[in-house]
Design an enzyme around this catalytic site. Sequence first.
Site, mmCIF file in Angstrom:
data_model
loop_
_atom_site.group_PDB
_atom_site.id
_atom_site.type_symbol
_atom_site.label_atom_id
_atom_site.label_comp_id
_atom_site.label_asym_id
_atom_site.label_seq_id
_atom_site.Cartn_x
_atom_site.Cartn_y
_atom_site.Cartn_z
ATOM 1 N N ARG A 228 6.860 8.369 -18.449
ATOM 2 C CA ARG A 228 5.615 7.772 -17.937
ATOM 3 C C ARG A 228 5.382 6.430 -18.603
ATOM 4 O O ARG A 228 4.951 5.468 -17.980
ATOM 5 C CB ARG A 228 4.406 8.708 -18.162
ATOM 6 C CG ARG A 228 3.081 7.993 -17.883
ATOM 7 C CD ARG A 228 1.891 8.935 -17.705
ATOM 8 N NE ARG A 228 1.841 10.031 -18.636
ATOM 9 C CZ ARG A 228 1.533 9.925 -19.936
ATOM 10 N NH1 ARG A 228 1.226 8.754 -20.464
ATOM 11 N NH2 ARG A 228 1.512 10.991 -20.707
ATOM 12 N N ASP B 15 -2.221 -10.290 -2.508
ATOM 13 C CA ASP B 15 -1.337 -9.279 -1.936
ATOM 14 C C ASP B 15 -0.233 -10.021 -1.181
ATOM 15 O O ASP B 15 -0.481 -10.627 -0.134
ATOM 16 C CB ASP B 15 -2.140 -8.343 -1.016
ATOM 17 C CG ASP B 15 -1.307 -7.182 -0.496
ATOM 18 O OD1 ASP B 15 -0.076 -7.332 -0.388
ATOM 19 O OD2 ASP B 15 -1.901 -6.136 -0.161
ATOM 20 N N TYR C 294 -5.512 -5.110 4.750
ATOM 21 C CA TYR C 294 -5.000 -3.767 4.989
ATOM 22 C C TYR C 294 -6.155 -2.766 4.864
ATOM 23 O O TYR C 294 -6.949 -2.834 3.911
ATOM 24 C CB TYR C 294 -3.884 -3.449 3.988
ATOM 25 C CG TYR C 294 -3.464 -2.007 4.057
ATOM 26 C CD1 TYR C 294 -3.041 -1.456 5.262
ATOM 27 C CD2 TYR C 294 -3.515 -1.186 2.940
ATOM 28 C CE1 TYR C 294 -2.685 -0.127 5.348
ATOM 29 C CE2 TYR C 294 -3.150 0.150 3.022
ATOM 30 C CZ TYR C 294 -2.741 0.674 4.229
ATOM 31 O OH TYR C 294 -2.399 1.997 4.315
ATOM 32 N N LYS D 293 7.457 -1.763 1.613
ATOM 33 C CA LYS D 293 7.716 -2.599 2.791
ATOM 34 C C LYS D 293 9.004 -3.412 2.615
ATOM 35 O O LYS D 293 10.052 -2.830 2.438
ATOM 36 C CB LYS D 293 6.497 -3.482 3.032
ATOM 37 C CG LYS D 293 5.161 -2.723 2.983
ATOM 38 C CD LYS D 293 5.101 -1.649 4.047
ATOM 39 C CE LYS D 293 3.730 -1.038 4.233
ATOM 40 N NZ LYS D 293 3.401 0.090 3.402
HETATM 41 O O1 P1T Z 1 1.254 2.189 1.535
HETATM 42 P P1 P1T Z 1 1.257 1.650 0.134
HETATM 43 O O2 P1T Z 1 2.611 1.473 -0.441
HETATM 44 O O3 P1T Z 1 0.331 2.386 -0.768
HETATM 45 O O4 P1T Z 1 0.709 0.118 0.236
HETATM 46 C C1 P1T Z 1 -0.587 -0.225 0.617
HETATM 47 C C2 P1T Z 1 -0.592 -1.592 1.259
HETATM 48 C C3 P1T Z 1 -1.029 -2.667 0.516
HETATM 49 N N1 P1T Z 1 -1.047 -3.928 1.027
HETATM 50 C C4 P1T Z 1 -0.623 -4.165 2.285
HETATM 51 C C5 P1T Z 1 -0.672 -5.559 2.820
HETATM 52 C C6 P1T Z 1 -0.153 -3.129 3.072
HETATM 53 O O5 P1T Z 1 0.271 -3.407 4.304
HETATM 54 C C7 P1T Z 1 -0.139 -1.804 2.566
HETATM 55 C C8 P1T Z 1 0.316 -0.643 3.375
HETATM 56 N N2 P1T Z 1 0.336 -0.878 4.767
HETATM 57 C C9 P1T Z 1 0.717 0.016 5.726
HETATM 58 C C10 P1T Z 1 1.041 1.285 5.468
HETATM 59 C C11 P1T Z 1 0.703 -0.505 7.093
HETATM 60 O O6 P1T Z 1 1.298 0.114 8.004
HETATM 61 O O7 P1T Z 1 0.104 -1.570 7.308
#
Ligand code: P1T
Length: 381
Positions: free
Chosen positions: A46, A175, A103, A200
């Site tokens: 951790r 972001d 988001y 992503k």
């Molecule tokens: O899904 P996660 O890894 O927890 O990420 C969150 C997140 C944060 N910032 C942006 C710009 C994002 O697009 C996302 C997650 N987005 C999707 C799951 C989507 O389909 O847009």
Amino acid sequence: MRFETEAIHAGQEPDRTTGAVTVPIYATSTFAQDAPGRHRGYEYSRTDNPTRHALEVVLAALEGVDPESQGGAVSTASGMAATALIGYLLQPGDHVLLPNDAYGGTFRFFARVLAEQGVAWSSVDMTDRRLLETAVRPQTKLVWIETPTNPLLRLVDIEHAAGVAHGRGAHLVVDNTFATPYLQQPLAAGADVVLHSTTKYLGGHSDTVGGALVTGAPDLFEKLRFLLNAAGPVPGPFDAWLVLRGLKTLAVRMERHGANAARVAAFLADHPAVKEVIYPGLSNHPQHELATRQMTGFGGMVSFRAGGGAPVAARVASSTRLFLLAESLGGVESLIEVPAVMTHASVQGTELQVPDDLVRLSVGLEHIDDLLEDLDQALRS
Ligand code: P1T
């Protein structure tokens, strides 16, 4: 070293004992110590793990953190876990300024989790510099931007936002999920922290969920490292490894994502069944000039409105064969979704509206002619 080289080599020297050229997956929770309190750099996974550490080194390098700066990256179990770590930096009474197009999960976290704990938030159209300047309050501790935004692909001027935030003693978080460090370097433009959903483009193969925070500021880095260990939202070594592997091809993937997306955007712009196409690379995008200045390419995301409202959007999104109907983005395979009822359903009915006929495409790496034929048949369905 340049970007492509760092992606493959930073933090990834051959294994000292075996010579393995890829970083091993250190699937261990704990590390043997030579004497009580005398360990060889790692104690407990951790707190730190060698696979995760390699990922953090390369992430910091790719976001342009100077190795001498004592800044760095922390990787997290998801993008939202990275957002939650940022949340721990805030106290009741603080204020966070959000974009009015972000988001849905980000908005949900601030509006429904942190607000309950007394952290105030407001949102504003950050494409308007004046609105951004006047929305910052004396209590504002954080200005949060997403650029390009999800799903409307609006851009925010990072340098300007950094100036506004810093002028009021606030931090700027960017972001950078949609652009990736290959196309946009927010820290160089003045951001304090870069956030990623590594789920992503950085992972790039739709096979893992992860996140990261990167900063060039030693004090913030120390706090974030402390919080990661104290709160514990770490990625497992296999997930860290998947992102590490994905990063090696980020540059070539982003080139092709961008080339395919530009062709898709041009095709949709000429299509009789399409009302509006949103892509920062199109000269009619309201911030095309900023995109050209702030990014080195326009990315792989394209949004469009088919006209005819939600039923038409649903029909098109259900009719593609190659573009898979699914949330998420940034993988090698093309995806299609309707944000109003999928990724952004949680923000509908609030100020953060997305049009109900908006269709979002994550343009993948398939042959462009197959993608265009698929979209054409779906639009004519
Ligand atoms: O899904 P996660 O890894 O927890 O990420 C969150 C997140 C944060 N910032 C942006 C710009 C994002 O697009 C996302 C997650 N987005 C999707 C799951 C989507 O389909 O847009």
